[in-house]
Design a protein around this motif. Structure first.
Motif, PDB file in Angstrom:
ATOM      1  N   GLU A 293       0.837  -1.213   0.000  1.00  0.00           N
ATOM      2  CA  GLU A 293       0.000   0.000   0.000  1.00  0.00           C
ATOM      3  C   GLU A 293       0.866   1.255   0.000  1.00  0.00           C
ATOM      4  N   ALA A 294       1.962   1.210   0.762  1.00  0.00           N
ATOM      5  CA  ALA A 294       2.845   2.381   0.852  1.00  0.00           C
ATOM      6  C   ALA A 294       3.459   2.713  -0.501  1.00  0.00           C
ATOM      7  N   ARG A 295       3.780   1.671  -1.280  1.00  0.00           N
ATOM      8  CA  ARG A 295       4.406   1.905  -2.591  1.00  0.00           C
ATOM      9  C   ARG A 295       3.429   2.494  -3.604  1.00  0.00           C
ATOM     10  N   GLU A 296       2.135   2.447  -3.277  1.00  0.00           N
ATOM     11  CA  GLU A 296       1.119   3.031  -4.171  1.00  0.00           C
ATOM     12  C   GLU A 296       0.476   4.279  -3.581  1.00  0.00           C
ATOM     13  N   SER A 297       0.818   4.615  -2.349  1.00  0.00           N
ATOM     14  CA  SER A 297       0.122   5.694  -1.645  1.00  0.00           C
ATOM     15  C   SER A 297       0.403   7.067  -2.251  1.00  0.00           C
ATOM     16  N   GLU A 298      -0.634   7.880  -2.294  1.00  0.00           N
ATOM     17  CA  GLU A 298      -0.489   9.250  -2.793  1.00  0.00           C
ATOM     18  C   GLU A 298       0.274  10.141  -1.823  1.00  0.00           C
ATOM     19  N   TYR A 299       0.435   9.675  -0.584  1.00  0.00           N
ATOM     20  CA  TYR A 299       1.122  10.477   0.426  1.00  0.00           C
ATOM     21  C   TYR A 299       2.632  10.239   0.449  1.00  0.00           C
ATOM     22  N   ILE A 300       3.094   9.215  -0.277  1.00  0.00           N
ATOM     23  CA  ILE A 300       4.495   8.789  -0.180  1.00  0.00           C
ATOM     24  C   ILE A 300       5.204   8.983  -1.513  1.00  0.00           C
ATOM     25  N   ASP A 301       6.440   9.431  -1.443  1.00  0.00           N
ATOM     26  CA  ASP A 301       7.247   9.676  -2.632  1.00  0.00           C
ATOM     27  C   ASP A 301       7.645   8.340  -3.264  1.00  0.00           C
ATOM     28  N   HIS A 302       7.062   8.032  -4.414  1.00  0.00           N
ATOM     29  CA  HIS A 302       7.318   6.742  -5.070  1.00  0.00           C
ATOM     30  C   HIS A 302       8.757   6.629  -5.551  1.00  0.00           C
ATOM     31  N   LYS A 303       9.356   7.758  -5.907  1.00  0.00           N
ATOM     32  CA  LYS A 303      10.718   7.717  -6.433  1.00  0.00           C
ATOM     33  C   LYS A 303      11.726   7.280  -5.375  1.00  0.00           C
ATOM     34  N   LYS A 351      10.581   5.224   7.872  1.00  0.00           N
ATOM     35  CA  LYS A 351      11.035   4.508   6.686  1.00  0.00           C
ATOM     36  C   LYS A 351      10.463   5.050   5.378  1.00  0.00           C
ATOM     37  N   VAL A 352       9.564   6.034   5.461  1.00  0.00           N
ATOM     38  CA  VAL A 352       8.941   6.532   4.234  1.00  0.00           C
ATOM     39  C   VAL A 352       9.237   8.021   4.049  1.00  0.00           C
ATOM     40  N   GLU A 353       9.384   8.401   2.779  1.00  0.00           N
ATOM     41  CA  GLU A 353       9.564   9.810   2.427  1.00  0.00           C
ATOM     42  C   GLU A 353       8.209  10.348   1.975  1.00  0.00           C
ATOM     43  N   LEU A 354       7.700  11.336   2.681  1.00  0.00           N
ATOM     44  CA  LEU A 354       6.369  11.864   2.387  1.00  0.00           C
ATOM     45  C   LEU A 354       6.435  12.988   1.352  1.00  0.00           C
ATOM     46  N   VAL A 355       5.423  13.047   0.487  1.00  0.00           N
ATOM     47  CA  VAL A 355       5.267  14.194  -0.403  1.00  0.00           C
ATOM     48  C   VAL A 355       4.557  15.296   0.392  1.00  0.00           C
ATOM     49  N   TYR A 356       4.282  16.425  -0.250  1.00  0.00           N
ATOM     50  CA  TYR A 356       3.700  17.567   0.462  1.00  0.00           C
ATOM     51  C   TYR A 356       2.386  17.190   1.147  1.00  0.00           C
ATOM     52  N   GLU A 357       1.521  16.448   0.430  1.00  0.00           N
ATOM     53  CA  GLU A 357       0.219  16.081   0.997  1.00  0.00           C
ATOM     54  C   GLU A 357       0.410  15.188   2.229  1.00  0.00           C
ATOM     55  N   GLY A 358       1.418  14.325   2.192  1.00  0.00           N
ATOM     56  CA  GLY A 358       1.704  13.469   3.335  1.00  0.00           C
ATOM     57  C   GLY A 358       2.202  14.260   4.527  1.00  0.00           C
ATOM     58  N   GLU A 368      -1.237   5.210   9.926  1.00  0.00           N
ATOM     59  CA  GLU A 368      -2.547   4.640  10.245  1.00  0.00           C
ATOM     60  C   GLU A 368      -3.378   4.430   8.987  1.00  0.00           C
ATOM     61  N   HIS A 369      -3.262   5.361   8.055  1.00  0.00           N
ATOM     62  CA  HIS A 369      -3.987   5.238   6.786  1.00  0.00           C
ATOM     63  C   HIS A 369      -3.501   3.996   6.024  1.00  0.00           C
ATOM     64  N   LEU A 370      -2.214   3.708   6.050  1.00  0.00           N
ATOM     65  CA  LEU A 370      -1.662   2.537   5.346  1.00  0.00           C
ATOM     66  C   LEU A 370      -2.179   1.240   5.956  1.00  0.00           C
ATOM     67  N   ILE A 371      -2.244   1.203   7.289  1.00  0.00           N
ATOM     68  CA  ILE A 371      -2.767   0.006   7.968  1.00  0.00           C
ATOM     69  C   ILE A 371      -4.224  -0.214   7.577  1.00  0.00           C
ATOM     70  N   ALA A 372      -5.000   0.863   7.590  1.00  0.00           N
ATOM     71  CA  ALA A 372      -6.415   0.774   7.224  1.00  0.00           C
ATOM     72  C   ALA A 372      -6.580   0.348   5.767  1.00  0.00           C
TER      73      ALA A 372
END
Length: 487
Positions: A293-303, A351-358, A368-372
Motif C-alpha cells: 500500500e505504501a508503494r502506491e500511496s499518494e502520500y508517499i514519494d514513489h521515487k 522509513k517513508v519519504e512523504l510528499v507535500y500532501e503526506g 494509520e492510513h496505510l494500515i487501514a
C-alpha cells in the motif's frame, strides 16, 4: 596435503597450482553450480526469474556490474553473496599490501622479494571471506582514499626521495587486488573521483601524484545506485557507465508470499518472542500488504521507494507490542491482535519519504492510513465483497452484525485487556461467530479471534461501522449511532 599448508613459492609450483583471475574464479564456480543445479544466490528471494539470471549472465561474461534499484532491494546482499562463488583459498606473497599472486606479482615489493628469495619466497593464504571490500560513496571520499597517495612519513622512515615509488601508500582499491570491491551509492561519488576509476576499470593503470604505475589489478567491481540519486545528488559520468559491463535493475517483492519469506528470514527476533507470541497467518500477510500500500500511496514519494526493511522492523515491533502486553498481564503466551498493529507506526514513520500532501497529514496519520488501506484491500479475499451501493431493504451477509451494533450501541476493546477478556468481548458478538464459521470454516482455532477483529476493521473501512480511538483502546459503534452521538 591441504593446499593452505604450502608455505613457499617452490612448493606452490610443485603442487601444480594454476593462477586464474578473480573473474575466471567467479565464472568457473558459477558454471559448476549451474551444471549441478545448485542455488548460486541462496537466501535472496523474489529475483529467481528476473535479477539473478541477469546477474549470472554478467558473471559468466566477466563483467563489472552496476546494480540499479531503489533502497531496500537487496543490492548489497547480492554483491556479498558473490563471495561464495570465489575459490576457498588463494595464495599471495607474504607481506604484500596488495595480495600479490606469487606466480604473477605486480608490486615492486613482491617482485623484489621473489628476485631475492626465489623458490623460498614465503607465501600465505587468503580465505574468500576476506576478499570482500565495501565503500559507501560520500561527497568527502578522495582519490587518496580509493587509489592512494604519497606518504611523507614512509619517505622519512625509509630515507627515500619523493621520486621513489616506494613512498606510495596504496588506497582501498589496490589493497583490494584479487577481491570483490563494492562501491555503494555510486552517484554520490564526485565526478572527479569517478574519473579516477576510468583506467582501473579498463586499462589497469593507476596514477598517484605523478607516478604512473603499471599495476594490472585483478578485481571484480560491483557498483550500486539508486535511480533517484541521478537527479537528487549526482550522476554516474558517461565514460564510467561505458566501462561497466552490465547494469542490472532490481525490484521489490512482487507477491505477499515472497515478501513474507524475506521478512521472516531477516527479522531479528528473540527466541522468547517466538515462544510467547502466536502470529496468525493473516497478520503476516496484512503486515506485508502495508508495504504494498505504501508503494502506491499518494502520500508517499514513489521515487524514493519503500524499503523491505520497513516490513522487517515493523514485524519486530509487532511482536514486541504483543510481548509487552503479555508481560504486563503476567502471562507466558498470547495471540497477536489486529489492534497490536498500532505498535508498528514508529517503524513506518521513519522509513517513508512523504510528499507535500503526506507532510500535511502527518507521518503518524499516514501510517494509520496505510494500515487501514491494507485491511480494506485484503478484506474481499476472505469475506463477501461489500458493494458501495446497496438497496435499502436488501439483506447482506453483514446485516445481522450491523443490527447487533445498532441494538447494543457497540463496545470497547482495551489495548491491554487479557486474552480471556479479549475473547470474551468478541465471543459475545454472535453474528461475528456466524460469519467466521460460514466463510472461514477451515480456519485454525488460534486464528479465530484475530479474524473476528479483522471483520470489524474491514467493516469500518467500508463505512458500515465506526471505530474511534479512546484513551486505552478502541470503541466500535454502529456508524449512524456515532453520527447521532456527535450531534
Amino acid at each position: 596435503m591441504k593446499i593452505q599448508n604450502i608455505n613457499t613459492l617452490g612448493e606452490l609450483k610443485a603442487s601444480g597450482y594454476q593462477s586464474k583471475s578473480i573473474k575466471d574464479e567467479l565464472r568457473n564456480n558459477l558454471r559448476e553450480k549451474i551444471k549441478t543445479g545448485q542455488v548460486a544466490f541462496e537466501g535472496v528471494h523474489g529475483f529467481e526469474n528476473t535479477v539473478i539470471p541477469e546477474l549470472e549472465r554478467a558473471i559468466l561474461s566477466r563483467h563489472n556490474i552496476n546494480l540499479l534499484g531503489l533502497r531496500g532491494q537487496a543490492k548489497t546482499r547480492l554483491a556479498r553473496k558473490m563471495v561464495e562463488l570465489l575459490d576457498e583459498y588463494i595464495p599471495y606473497v607474504s607481506g604484500s599490501e596488495i595480495n600479490d599472486d606469487p606466480l604473477r606479482p605486480i608490486s615492486r615489493f613482491a617482485k623484489d622479494l621473489i628476485l631475492a628469495k626465489g623458490d623460498e619466497t614465503p607465501i600465505s593464504w587468503l580465505h574468500r571471506s576476506e576478499r570482500f571490500y565495501e565503500k559507501l560513496a560520500t561527497p568527502d571520499v578522495t582519490v587518496a582514499d580509493l587509489i592512494g597517495d604519497v606518504d611523507p612519513i614512509k619517505a622519512a622512515n625509509l630515507k627515500l626521495s619523493y621520486a621513489d615509488d616506494r613512498v606510495i601508500h596504496f588506497g582501498m582499491i589496490p589493497r583490494a587486488n584479487r577481491c570483490i570491491f563494492v562501491i555503494n551509492e555510486l552517484p554520490d561519488l564526485q565526478a572527479r573521483i569517478q574519473v579516477a576509476l576510468f583506467n582501473i576499470l579498463q586499462e589497469g593503470d593507476i596514477q598517484i601524484r605523478g607516478f604512473k604505475l603499471r599495476l594490472p589489478l585483478d578485481m571484480q567491481f560491483v557498483f550500486t545506485a539508486n535511480p533517484e540519486d541521478y537527479t537528487n545528488r549526482g550522476s554516474i559520468v558517461t565514460p564510467l557507465k561505458d566501462r561497466i559491463g552490465s547494469q542490472i535493475l532490481t525490484h521489490y517483492p512482487e507477491t505477499l508470499k515472497i515478501a513474507r519469506t524475506i521478512t521472516e528470514q531477516e527479522a531479528k527476533l528473540d527466541a522468547t518472542q517466538n515462544d510467547t507470541v502466536y502470529v496468525p497467518s493473516l497478520a503476516k500477510d496484512l503486515l506485508e500488504q502495508i508495504s504494498f500500500e505504501a508503494r502506491e500511496s499518494e502520500y508517499i514519494d514513489h521515487k524514493s521507494g519503500v524499503s523491505a526493511r520497513m516490513s522487517i522492523t515493523a514485524y519486530e515491533n509487532l511482536l514486541s507490542t504483543a510481548e509487552r502486553r503479555a508481560l504486563k498481564a503476567g502471562v507466558d503466551k498470547t495471540t497477536l491482535r489486529l489492534s497490536d498493529f498500532m505498535g508498528i507506526i514508529p517503524a513506518i514513520t521513519g522509513k517513508v519519504e512523504l510528499v507535500y500532501e503526506g507532510e500535511q497529514e502527518g507521518a503518524a496519520a499516514v501510517a494509520e492510513h496505510l494500515i487501514a488501506a491494507a485491511v480494506k484491500t485484503m478484506f474481499p479475499a476472505y469475506f463477501p465483497k461489500i458493494e458501495k451501493l446497496e438497496k435499502p431493504n436488501d439483506k447482506t451477509p453483514y446485516s445481522d452484525l450491523i443490527e447487533w451494533f445498532f441494538a447494543e450501541s457497540g463496545f470497547e476493546l482495551p489495548d491491554d485487556c487479557t486474552d480471556e477478556e479479549y475473547q470474551q468481548i468478541l465471543g459475545a458478538i454472535v453474528p461475528l461467530e456466524i460469519l467466521v464459521k460460514e466463510y472461514q470454516s477451515d480456519l485454525a482455532k488460534e486464528d479465530k479471534f484475530f479474524m473476528k477483529e479483522f471483520i470489524l476493521w474491514g467493516l469500518v473501512e467500508y463505512r458500515k461501522l465506526s471505530k474511534d480511538r479512546i484513551t486505552e483502546g478502541y470503541q466500535f459503534k454502529d456508524i449512524y449511532g456515532s453520527y447521532i452521538s456527535k450531534l
